[in-house]
Design an enzyme around this catalytic site. Structure first.
Site, mmCIF file in Angstrom:
data_model
loop_
_atom_site.group_PDB
_atom_site.id
_atom_site.type_symbol
_atom_site.label_atom_id
_atom_site.label_comp_id
_atom_site.label_asym_id
_atom_site.label_seq_id
_atom_site.Cartn_x
_atom_site.Cartn_y
_atom_site.Cartn_z
ATOM 1 N N ASP A 31 -11.037 7.175 -0.373
ATOM 2 C CA ASP A 31 -10.275 7.354 0.875
ATOM 3 C C ASP A 31 -11.033 6.655 1.988
ATOM 4 O O ASP A 31 -12.136 6.126 1.768
ATOM 5 C CB ASP A 31 -10.080 8.852 1.200
ATOM 6 C CG ASP A 31 -8.740 9.120 1.891
ATOM 7 O OD1 ASP A 31 -8.504 8.540 2.976
ATOM 8 O OD2 ASP A 31 -7.924 9.890 1.350
ATOM 9 N N GLY A 82 -1.162 5.950 1.262
ATOM 10 C CA GLY A 82 -0.005 5.405 1.967
ATOM 11 C C GLY A 82 0.162 6.094 3.302
ATOM 12 O O GLY A 82 -0.396 7.174 3.531
ATOM 13 N N TYR A 145 8.591 1.699 6.105
ATOM 14 C CA TYR A 145 8.124 2.486 4.951
ATOM 15 C C TYR A 145 8.996 2.211 3.718
ATOM 16 O O TYR A 145 8.490 1.983 2.614
ATOM 17 C CB TYR A 145 8.167 3.962 5.338
ATOM 18 C CG TYR A 145 7.680 4.921 4.276
ATOM 19 C CD1 TYR A 145 6.319 5.099 4.040
ATOM 20 C CD2 TYR A 145 8.576 5.677 3.519
ATOM 21 C CE1 TYR A 145 5.862 5.992 3.078
ATOM 22 C CE2 TYR A 145 8.133 6.572 2.556
ATOM 23 C CZ TYR A 145 6.775 6.728 2.346
ATOM 24 O OH TYR A 145 6.341 7.624 1.388
ATOM 25 N N THR A 179 3.202 18.097 2.165
ATOM 26 C CA THR A 179 1.851 17.603 2.479
ATOM 27 C C THR A 179 1.756 17.409 3.995
ATOM 28 O O THR A 179 2.736 17.606 4.723
ATOM 29 C CB THR A 179 1.563 16.228 1.818
ATOM 30 O OG1 THR A 179 2.410 15.240 2.422
ATOM 31 C CG2 THR A 179 1.798 16.253 0.324
HETATM 32 N N1 NAD Z 1 4.770 13.699 0.910
HETATM 33 C C1 NAD Z 1 5.923 13.189 0.498
HETATM 34 O O1 NAD Z 1 7.004 13.797 0.627
HETATM 35 C C2 NAD Z 1 5.950 11.821 -0.143
HETATM 36 C C3 NAD Z 1 7.169 11.366 -0.645
HETATM 37 C C4 NAD Z 1 7.241 10.135 -1.250
HETATM 38 C C5 NAD Z 1 6.094 9.356 -1.367
HETATM 39 N N2 NAD Z 1 4.915 9.812 -0.865
HETATM 40 C C6 NAD Z 1 3.746 8.946 -1.005
HETATM 41 O O2 NAD Z 1 2.706 9.660 -1.661
HETATM 42 C C7 NAD Z 1 1.445 9.155 -1.237
HETATM 43 C C8 NAD Z 1 0.575 10.303 -0.760
HETATM 44 O O3 NAD Z 1 1.244 10.945 0.310
HETATM 45 P P1 NAD Z 1 0.780 12.333 0.953
HETATM 46 O O4 NAD Z 1 2.009 13.044 1.337
HETATM 47 O O5 NAD Z 1 -0.240 12.984 0.096
HETATM 48 O O6 NAD Z 1 0.131 11.767 2.312
HETATM 49 P P2 NAD Z 1 -1.172 12.197 3.138
HETATM 50 O O7 NAD Z 1 -1.010 11.570 4.471
HETATM 51 O O8 NAD Z 1 -1.407 13.673 3.056
HETATM 52 O O9 NAD Z 1 -2.352 11.475 2.324
HETATM 53 C C9 NAD Z 1 -2.472 10.079 2.280
HETATM 54 C C10 NAD Z 1 -3.930 9.734 2.088
HETATM 55 O O10 NAD Z 1 -4.060 8.299 2.049
HETATM 56 C C11 NAD Z 1 -5.205 7.934 2.785
HETATM 57 N N3 NAD Z 1 -5.111 6.565 3.296
HETATM 58 C C12 NAD Z 1 -4.229 6.097 4.235
HETATM 59 N N4 NAD Z 1 -4.503 4.808 4.500
HETATM 60 C C13 NAD Z 1 -5.557 4.455 3.717
HETATM 61 C C14 NAD Z 1 -6.307 3.242 3.561
HETATM 62 N N5 NAD Z 1 -6.014 2.147 4.277
HETATM 63 N N6 NAD Z 1 -7.338 3.221 2.670
HETATM 64 C C15 NAD Z 1 -7.634 4.344 1.953
HETATM 65 N N7 NAD Z 1 -6.967 5.511 2.068
HETATM 66 C C16 NAD Z 1 -5.948 5.567 2.943
HETATM 67 C C17 NAD Z 1 -5.215 8.940 3.955
HETATM 68 O O11 NAD Z 1 -6.498 9.000 4.569
HETATM 69 C C18 NAD Z 1 -4.809 10.228 3.246
HETATM 70 O O12 NAD Z 1 -5.933 10.924 2.740
HETATM 71 C C19 NAD Z 1 1.741 8.112 -0.153
HETATM 72 O O13 NAD Z 1 1.775 6.820 -0.727
HETATM 73 C C20 NAD Z 1 3.146 8.500 0.299
HETATM 74 O O14 NAD Z 1 3.829 7.423 0.862
HETATM 75 C C21 NAD Z 1 4.819 11.026 -0.255
#
Ligand code: NAD
Length: 238
Positions: A31, A82, A145, A179
Site C-alpha cells: 500500500d 483503486g 472510474y 468499505t
Molecule cells: N467497495 C466497493 O463497493 C467496490 C466495488 C467495486 C470495486 N471495488 C474495487 O475494489 C478495490 C478495493 O476497494 P475498497 O473498497 O477496499 O477501497 P479502499 O479505499 O478501502 O481501499 C483501497 C486501498 O488502495 C490503496 N491505494 C490507493 N491508491 C494506491 C496507490 N497508488 N498505490 C498503492 N495503493 C493504493 C489505498 O491506500 C487503500 O488502502 C478497488 O480497486 C475498488 O475500485 C470496490
C-alpha cells in the site's frame, strides 16, 4: 506460494490478504507509505510482510519483483488498489480523470508489463485484477472510474491469450461492498447501491476475497480471461 496484494491495508485488500494467508500463501501487503501503520497491522495479523510503495511509481514492478524474489519468487499478484474521484462528466477536471485512470488501470498495465518482460512470475503464476460492475454497466458520476474498470476488463481479455508458462489472468467485478470507499458515497446513492440486489444489502470484503482466492488457486489452471461479478445479483449492468 508468494502473493502480492495491492491496497492491502484496509477494505477488500485486507480481506484478500487474510484469505490468501489462510490458504497458505506468504502475503506481501502493498500500500502507499501513508498507510504504513495499517499495513503493519494487517501483515502482523497474518505473518506476512509489507511493501510500502505507490503502484504508479515508475519502479513499482521492479520493487514488487524484488520483494517477491526474497520469498522464493512471485506466484500470485492481486491488483486490488483503486480509487474513486466521482464527478459528473461536465464537472470532471482532467486531473481527476487522469489520476483515476493512472491508478486503477495504467499502473496495472505497467506492473504486468514489467513482470512479464522480466520473468517476474514463477510457473503457473496467477494475476487477478479487481474491476467493478461500474466497469461493466457504467455509472452516473463515475465516468472516469467506470472507464478505468472497463479498461481492466479489456486488459484481462487482451492479456489472457498471450501469457506463457501456465500463467493466467482473471478479474472480479464487485458490486456494492461495505468499505471506506463506499462509506464516502452520499447517503441516498449509497442506500440505492446497497439495496439494488437480490440480497437487499451490501456485500462484505470477504465475499470478493473468496472469489479472488479461487482464481489464485493452483487448481484454477483452466480459468483464464474470465470476469466474475461478485454483486449479489445487482441490477447494475444485469
Ligand atoms: N467497495 C466497493 O463497493 C467496490 C466495488 C467495486 C470495486 N471495488 C474495487 O475494489 C478495490 C478495493 O476497494 P475498497 O473498497 O477496499 O477501497 P479502499 O479505499 O478501502 O481501499 C483501497 C486501498 O488502495 C490503496 N491505494 C490507493 N491508491 C494506491 C496507490 N497508488 N498505490 C498503492 N495503493 C493504493 C489505498 O491506500 C487503500 O488502502 C478497488 O480497486 C475498488 O475500485 C470496490
Amino acid at each position: 506460494k508468494t502473493a502480492v496484494v495491492t491496497g492491502a491495508s484496509r477494505g477488500i485488500g485486507e480481506a484478500i490478504a487474510h484469505v490468501l494467508s489462510r490458504d497458505g500463501a506468504h502475503v506481501i501487503c502493498l500500500d502507499v507509505p501513508q498507510q504504513q501503520a495499517d499495513l503493519d497491522r494487517v501483515a502482523g495479523e497474518i505473518g506476512g510482510s509489507t511493501l510500502a510503495i505507490d503502484i504508479t511509481a515508475a519502479d513499482a514492478g521492479e520493487k514488487i519483483k524484488a520483494a517477491a524474489a526474497a520469498q522464493g519468487g512471485l506466484d500470485i499478484i492481486v491488483h486490488n488498489a483503486g480509487i474513486t474521484r466521482d464527478k459528473t462528466l461536465a464537472n470532471m477536471k482532467p486531473e481527476l480523470w487522469d489520476l483515476v485512470i493512472n491508478i486503477n488501470l495504467s499502473a496495472i498495465e505497467r506492473v504486468n508489463d514489467y513482470l512479464l518482460e522480466h520473468e517476474g512470475f514463477n510457473a503457473n503464476g496467477r494475476i487477478v485484477c479487481v474491476s467493478s460492475i461500474s466497469g461493466i454497466a457504467g455509472n452516473l458520476g463515475q465516468t472516469n472510474y467506470a472507464a478505468s474498470k472497463a479498461g481492466v476488463i479489456g486488459l484481462v481479455k487482451f492479456t489472457a491469450p498471450i501469457l506463457k508458462n501456465g500463467v493466467t489472468i482473471n478479474a472480479v467485478a464487485p458490486g456494492f461492498i461495505e468499505t471506506q470507499m463506499t462509506a464516502a458515497i452520499p447517503f441516498a446513492i449509497r442506500e440505492a447501491g446497497r439495496r439494488m440486489n437480490s440480497m437487499s444489502q451490501g456485500g462484505l470484503p470477504v465475499d470478493v476475497a473468496e472469489t479472488i482466492a479461487l482464481f489464485a488457486s493452483s487448481a484454477s489452471t483452466g480459468l483464464n480471461g474470465n470476469v466474475v461479478r461478485v454483486c449479489g445479483q445487482s441490477l447494475l449492468g444485469a
